[in-house]
Design a protein around this motif. Structure first.
Motif, mmCIF file in Angstrom:
data_model
loop_
_atom_site.group_PDB
_atom_site.id
_atom_site.type_symbol
_atom_site.label_atom_id
_atom_site.label_comp_id
_atom_site.label_asym_id
_atom_site.label_seq_id
_atom_site.Cartn_x
_atom_site.Cartn_y
_atom_site.Cartn_z
ATOM 1 N N LEU A 1 0.861 -1.179 0.000
ATOM 2 C CA LEU A 1 0.000 0.000 0.000
ATOM 3 C C LEU A 1 0.896 1.227 0.000
ATOM 4 O O LEU A 1 1.854 1.298 0.781
ATOM 5 C CB LEU A 1 -0.916 0.040 1.226
ATOM 6 C CG LEU A 1 -2.114 -0.906 1.244
ATOM 7 C CD1 LEU A 1 -2.902 -0.735 2.538
ATOM 8 C CD2 LEU A 1 -3.024 -0.705 0.036
ATOM 9 N N THR A 2 0.590 2.172 -0.869
ATOM 10 C CA THR A 2 1.314 3.445 -0.881
ATOM 11 C C THR A 2 0.336 4.534 -0.462
ATOM 12 O O THR A 2 -0.744 4.669 -1.038
ATOM 13 C CB THR A 2 1.900 3.731 -2.271
ATOM 14 O OG1 THR A 2 2.825 2.682 -2.601
ATOM 15 C CG2 THR A 2 2.632 5.060 -2.275
ATOM 16 N N CYS A 3 0.743 5.304 0.547
ATOM 17 C CA CYS A 3 -0.180 6.243 1.192
ATOM 18 C C CYS A 3 0.383 7.659 1.202
ATOM 19 O O CYS A 3 1.610 7.855 1.189
ATOM 20 C CB CYS A 3 -0.441 5.808 2.635
ATOM 21 S SG CYS A 3 -1.004 4.089 2.795
ATOM 22 N N ILE B 1 -9.040 3.367 0.731
ATOM 23 C CA ILE B 1 -7.944 2.622 0.113
ATOM 24 C C ILE B 1 -8.371 2.190 -1.287
ATOM 25 O O ILE B 1 -9.473 1.662 -1.478
ATOM 26 C CB ILE B 1 -7.579 1.378 0.946
ATOM 27 C CG1 ILE B 1 -7.130 1.805 2.360
ATOM 28 C CG2 ILE B 1 -6.490 0.563 0.261
ATOM 29 C CD1 ILE B 1 -6.941 0.639 3.308
ATOM 30 N N GLU C 1 5.260 3.834 1.965
ATOM 31 C CA GLU C 1 4.941 2.487 1.467
ATOM 32 C C GLU C 1 4.799 1.524 2.636
ATOM 33 O O GLU C 1 5.681 1.442 3.498
ATOM 34 C CB GLU C 1 6.024 1.989 0.511
ATOM 35 C CG GLU C 1 5.666 0.659 -0.150
ATOM 36 C CD GLU C 1 6.723 0.173 -1.127
ATOM 37 O OE1 GLU C 1 6.555 0.399 -2.338
ATOM 38 O OE2 GLU C 1 7.719 -0.435 -0.663
ATOM 39 N N CYS D 1 -4.668 5.879 0.470
ATOM 40 C CA CYS D 1 -3.707 4.843 0.070
ATOM 41 C C CYS D 1 -4.195 4.178 -1.213
ATOM 42 O O CYS D 1 -5.400 4.110 -1.472
ATOM 43 C CB CYS D 1 -3.556 3.766 1.150
ATOM 44 S SG CYS D 1 -3.132 4.378 2.791
#
Length: 338
Positions: free
Chosen positions: A116-118, A135, A199, A183
């Motif tokens: 997950l990239t936030c 998300i 990440e 995310c």
């Protein structure tokens, strides 16, 4: 809210039953393989093996079917249009639980890529900060490992402030740039880029699951000759994969064709460099990693991805035939799946 992967009673059960029991006699040395993934690099090993003649060297005629993101997983396998399919293990195990008895014969990627990239500005600096956030997910089955990860965190995808909201993800990182989500789902070999990004890795919560493997229906495994044919395919494929990650720019140029766009060439080569750290040495499934994957998918009580422990979901017969005895054991150079 997760979307159903197998609508309308999945795939027609009568069709499945007929195809499962039928052994492939008409195409003794020919194989059709359903690929997965949007990017050519995600199928590079198979494409390189085809282009370099590694399948032909093994006496095989192989037809590689491009990924179709709009089609249900395993559709071509169930319809008898493919002999093998590349798929993430959670998707395969859910399909099996829903009546399609796919069997894992090899594990191409020994390590998972899902991340997950936030946006840091949304307050997310770690997985503990996901509560109440939105998300992005690709769905199509890729939400299953995400759901298992959320279960580990005690979060429900119910759209509430105490849970999380899952939205169908746009291409690239647009949802982050336009702040439509805190995310998005990403892959370790194809990360989102930009300032202020964090990440997250499911391994930090012990929620990682296996991804790209090779799957067949039981009829394709009928008899020693069938196993030997599949072993030759696996051996040639892993040779292609080893070449692809060892020479990423040359391999990217090969799979993209003549005069590729320089940006596309560099992106695919970069993805191959990232895939190098995920790749299995021989394609043999590590049974301990399989067990950890099942345990992760079974966690979460009534929200668990899997309701039951799978039975007969994998075989080592093909990978044992494909590799010399000294190389047949799965690698332990990499840390165990967490």
């Amino acid at each position: 809210m997760t979307k159903p992967l197998f609508p309308a009673a999945a795939l027609v059960l009568a069709l499945i039953s007929a195809l499962v029991l039928a052994a492939p006699t008409a195409r003794a040395e020919a194989l059709a393989v359903q690929l997965r993934g949007r990017a050519p690099a995600e199928s590079a090993g198979f494409l390189v093996a085809q282009a370099r003649g590694y399948y032909a060297e093994e006496g095989l005629t192989v037809r590689l079917l491009p990924a179709d993101e709009a089609a249900p997983p395993f559709e071509t396998l169930a319809r008898g249009e493919a002999d093998l399919a590349v798929a993430w293990m959670p998707i395969a195990l859910v399909a099996r639980e829903n009546g399609l008895p796919v069997v894992n014969i090899a594990q191409v990627f020994a390590r998972p890529a899902l991340r997950l990239t936030c946006l840091r500005e949304t307050g997310v600096t770690g997985a503990a900060d996901l509560r109440g956030k939105t998300i992005g997910s690709w769905f199509g089955g890729t939400e299953y490992p995400l759901q298992a990860w959320l279960n580990r965190l005690g979060l429900v995808a119910d759209g509430s402030l105490s849970g999380v909201t899952l939205l169908a993800q746009w291409p690239g990182a647009e949802m982050l740039r336009q702040k439509q989500a805190a995310c998005i789902s990403t892959l370790s070999h194809d990360p989102a880029t930009g300032e202020g990004l964090v990440e997250l890795d499911p391994q930090e919560q012990g929620a990682a699951v296996l991804e790209d493997g090779l799957y067949v229906l039981p009829g394709t495994l009928a008899g020693p000759e069938a196993e030997a044919r599949l072993a030759r395919f696996l051996r040639a494929s892993m040779k292609g994969w080893r070449e692809a990650v060892a020479a990423p720019e040359d391999s990217a140029r090969l799979i993209l064709g003549p005069d590729p766009d320089p940006g596309a060439l560099q992106r695919q080569a970069g993805m191959l460099r990232g895939i190098a750290g995920l790749l299995s040495a021989t394609g043999a499934l590590d049974e301990a990693d399989y067990r950890r994957t099942v345990e992760t998918l079974r966690s979460g009580g009534d929200r668990a991805v899997l309701r039951r422990d799978p039975q007969g979901a994998f075989t080592a017969a093909v990978s044992d035939r494909a590799a010399p005895p000294a190389a047949a054991a799965p690698d332990r150079d990499a840390a165990p799946l967490r």
